[in-house]
Scaffold this active site. Structure first.
Site, PDB file in Angstrom:
ATOM      1  N   GLY A 247       0.824  -1.198   0.000  1.00 59.30           N
ATOM      2  CA  GLY A 247       0.000   0.000   0.000  1.00 59.30           C
ATOM      3  C   GLY A 247       0.858   1.247   0.000  1.00 59.30           C
ATOM      4  O   GLY A 247       2.005   1.242  -0.455  1.00 59.30           O
ATOM      5  N   SER A 248       0.322   2.331   0.526  1.00 57.14           N
ATOM      6  CA  SER A 248       1.018   3.621   0.498  1.00 57.14           C
ATOM      7  C   SER A 248       2.142   3.658   1.525  1.00 57.14           C
ATOM      8  O   SER A 248       2.117   2.948   2.536  1.00 57.14           O
ATOM      9  CB  SER A 248       0.028   4.753   0.797  1.00 57.14           C
ATOM     10  OG  SER A 248      -0.370   4.726   2.161  1.00 57.14           O
TER      11      SER A 248
ATOM     12  N   LYS B  27       2.737   6.122   3.476  1.00 51.92           N
ATOM     13  CA  LYS B  27       2.215   6.732   4.699  1.00 51.92           C
ATOM     14  C   LYS B  27       1.678   5.659   5.647  1.00 51.92           C
ATOM     15  O   LYS B  27       2.032   5.613   6.835  1.00 51.92           O
ATOM     16  CB  LYS B  27       1.112   7.738   4.366  1.00 51.92           C
ATOM     17  CG  LYS B  27       0.490   8.388   5.595  1.00 51.92           C
ATOM     18  CD  LYS B  27      -0.629   9.357   5.197  1.00 51.92           C
ATOM     19  CE  LYS B  27      -1.291   9.962   6.432  1.00 51.92           C
ATOM     20  NZ  LYS B  27      -2.410  10.886   6.071  1.00 51.92           N
ATOM     21  N   VAL B  28       0.822   4.782   5.132  1.00 60.03           N
ATOM     22  CA  VAL B  28       0.279   3.713   5.967  1.00 60.03           C
ATOM     23  C   VAL B  28       1.376   2.706   6.308  1.00 60.03           C
ATOM     24  O   VAL B  28       1.430   2.183   7.419  1.00 60.03           O
ATOM     25  CB  VAL B  28      -0.899   3.022   5.256  1.00 60.03           C
ATOM     26  CG1 VAL B  28      -1.442   1.877   6.107  1.00 60.03           C
ATOM     27  CG2 VAL B  28      -2.007   4.029   4.967  1.00 60.03           C
ATOM     28  N   GLY B  29       2.277   2.468   5.357  1.00 59.51           N
ATOM     29  CA  GLY B  29       3.368   1.532   5.607  1.00 59.51           C
ATOM     30  C   GLY B  29       4.240   1.953   6.773  1.00 59.51           C
ATOM     31  O   GLY B  29       4.701   1.107   7.554  1.00 59.51           O
TER      32      GLY B  29
ATOM     33  N   GLU C 154       5.701  -3.474   0.788  1.00 51.99           N
ATOM     34  CA  GLU C 154       5.813  -3.083  -0.610  1.00 51.99           C
ATOM     35  C   GLU C 154       4.995  -1.820  -0.754  1.00 51.99           C
ATOM     36  O   GLU C 154       3.763  -1.859  -0.738  1.00 51.99           O
ATOM     37  CB  GLU C 154       5.305  -4.217  -1.508  1.00 51.99           C
ATOM     38  CG  GLU C 154       5.772  -4.093  -2.953  1.00 51.99           C
ATOM     39  CD  GLU C 154       4.941  -3.112  -3.759  1.00 51.99           C
ATOM     40  OE1 GLU C 154       5.393  -1.955  -3.908  1.00 51.99           O
ATOM     41  OE2 GLU C 154       3.866  -3.485  -4.209  1.00 51.99           O
TER      42      GLU C 154
ATOM     43  N   CYS D 114       2.330   0.640  -8.682  1.00 45.06           N
ATOM     44  CA  CYS D 114       3.442   1.176  -7.902  1.00 45.06           C
ATOM     45  C   CYS D 114       4.723   1.280  -8.716  1.00 45.06           C
ATOM     46  O   CYS D 114       5.569   2.136  -8.448  1.00 45.06           O
ATOM     47  CB  CYS D 114       3.673   0.321  -6.656  1.00 45.06           C
ATOM     48  SG  CYS D 114       3.971  -1.424  -7.022  1.00 45.06           S
TER      49      CYS D 114
END
Length: 485
Positions: free
Chosen positions: A231-232, A234-236, A253, A287
């Site tokens: 995912g993003s 930011k969330v990662g 990833e 991505c």
């Protein structure tokens, strides 16, 4: 035949059931706005039930002959092969993916399942010598236990299978949480496939929910030992922080801002084809997409004219139409965000050689050039059909521009001199880079992952075994150790 209505449920401990939360996730077709399903979210109690079921089932699964585990993966592969056309329809409806994209994703799914059949019997231990006479060191490779998989909305079936299948093949249990915009193709469809393949109950659980309902319960729970998140960034970052605080291993990833570099000796026509595909495949919601197209100044005019001309031939609209190249973005939030990116870039001084309109969730392709070096658009991931053409002066300048980003996932270099391309590729701070090809590539046996803000860890090939197993050392003394006291 699988339908959204049939799959709009939680799958916990082998049972299909509605969630117990106080609100519903509504699954919409992003092209026409049709309601596909309504799914009541899972609660923290159900998260715990899923993990406890996984924990119970995993021990027996890990002791099962790996050839028997392989048979389950083989049956899952056959199911996908037999129902490929049916699953393509689900991808087009839920994701707005074109027929080309649906076929591409399903091809990747099949290849990943084929490779997972090898991983089932591929975890090798070692016997190492000891500095103590009569002793041997046995290093066993064992499943980690339970893996949490969090899948994204762009290639949800493939990117979930990419972790789910090998984790199961290697003797683990899995709790899968799909993105709320792809709860079926990224979650419950996978549960149905493995259920029909004969996977024992409890080994794969799918919880459809949101952080608004469960907070960090999914990643804080004591059962999972590995978190595989796509995912993003930011969330990662948040996932990594919570996982580290709870001593969990992460495979992340995340996003990208890949550069496709066209050197002065490149085949311009071929580079144009590669760049257009790299930027606009699945509406740019990839991505690895080539956010930035870097072109040697000596080729800038020729390349740009041919690039814009080719982009103008791309058809936008209904993803079920075989002639459509660009379908809708996943939702209105993404469509609005991409539209604002273009507006901001033009306000910063960029020139729009082609400026597409936004019609609902369908964003027509845009090509920008003349972008000021201080423009924020250069350093962000654009998850939509917007290409940035950037000239450079010589190889060193190309490397400087390519590395001037917080991301480092993929990339490409186009040149008539392969060795020159490889030399430049080694200087680019990415986890993957491709000579004379697209920036979008993912093969099951080739290590996949990024540097910098594009992630931590690797998947595919030997990296997958490292990700979803752990080692245990058992020493055996065949003689007698001479102790000092």
């Amino acid at each position: 035949m699988a339908s959204f209505a049939d799959l709009a449920q939680q799958y916990i401990d082998g049972d299909w059931r509605p969630g117990k939360g106080s609100w519903d996730i509504i699954d919409f077709n992003p092209y026409n706005g049709d309601k596909l399903a309504s799914i009541t979210v899972a609660t923290t109690e159900e998260i715990d039930q899923a993990y406890r079921a996984a924990e119970r089932a995993q021990k027996e699964w890990a002791e099962l002959n790996p050839y028997a585990r392989r048979q389950v993966i083989e049956r899952a592969l056959r199911i996908v092969e037999e129902r490929e056309a049916e699953y393509a329809e689900l991808i087009m409806a839920e994701l707005g993916g074109t027929r080309l994209k649906a076929g591409f994703e399903l091809m990747l799914v099949k290849e990943m399942l084929r490779e997972a059949t090898h991983w089932a019997v591929g975890a090798e231990g070692r016997i190492l010598p000891s500095m103590t006479d009569g002793k041997e060191n046995r290093v066993y490779r064992l499943p980690v236990g339970t893996v949490c998989v969090i899948s994204p909305f762009n290639f949800p079936l493939f990117l979930a299978i990419k972790s789910v299948a090998p984790a199961l093949a290697l003797g683990n249990a899995v709790v899968l949480k799909p993105h709320q915009n792809s709860p079926v193709t990224g979650g419950s469809l996978i549960a149905r496939i493995f259920e029909e393949a004969g996977l024992p109950k409890g080994l794969l659980n799918v919880v459809i929910t949101d952080i608004a309902e469960i907070g960090d319960a999914l990643i804080e729970h004591p059962v999972p030992k590995v978190i595989s998140f796509t995912g993003s960034d930011k969330v990662g970052r948040h996932v990594a922080t919570v996982a580290a605080a709870n001593f969990k291993r992460c495979v992340l990833e995340l996003g990208g801002n890949s550069a496709l570099i066209v050197l002065d000796d490149a085949d311009v026509d071929y580079a144009v084809d590669a760049a257009v595909f790299s930027r606009y495949v699945h509406q740019g919601q990839v991505c690895m997409a080539a956010n930035r197209v870097l072109v040697d100044r000596s080729l800038e005019q020729e390349f740009t004219e041919k690039f814009v001309a080719k982009v103008k031939t791309l058809r936008t609209g209904d993803p079920t139409d075989p002639q459509t190249h660009i379908g809708p973005l996943i939702n209105s939030t993404q469509a609005d965000a991409v539209t604002r990116v273009v507006e901001d870039a033009v306000r910063d001084g960029a020139t729009a050689l082609l400026r597409g309109e936004t019609q609902g969730n369908v964003v027509q392709p845009t090509v920008l050039t003349g972008i000021p070096e201080n423009s924020s658009v250069l350093n962000q991931e654009i998850f939509g059909p917007v290409a940035l053409i950037i000239p450079f002066d010589g190889d060193d300048d190309a490397v400087r521009i390519a590395n001037d980003t917080p991301y480092g996932l993929s990339g490409a270099v186009h040149t008539a001199d392969t060795d020159r391309g490889v030399r430049i590729a080694k200087r680019i701070d990415t986890g993957m880079i491709h000579i004379n090809d697209s920036t979008v590539a993912d093969e099951p046996i080739v290590s996949f992952g990024g540097e910098k803000s594009s992630g931590v860890g690797r998947l595919n090939g030997d990296a997958t075994i490292e990700a979803f197993t752990t080692t245990k050392t058992i020493t055996v003394q065949h003689g007698r150790t001479a102790f000092p006291f």
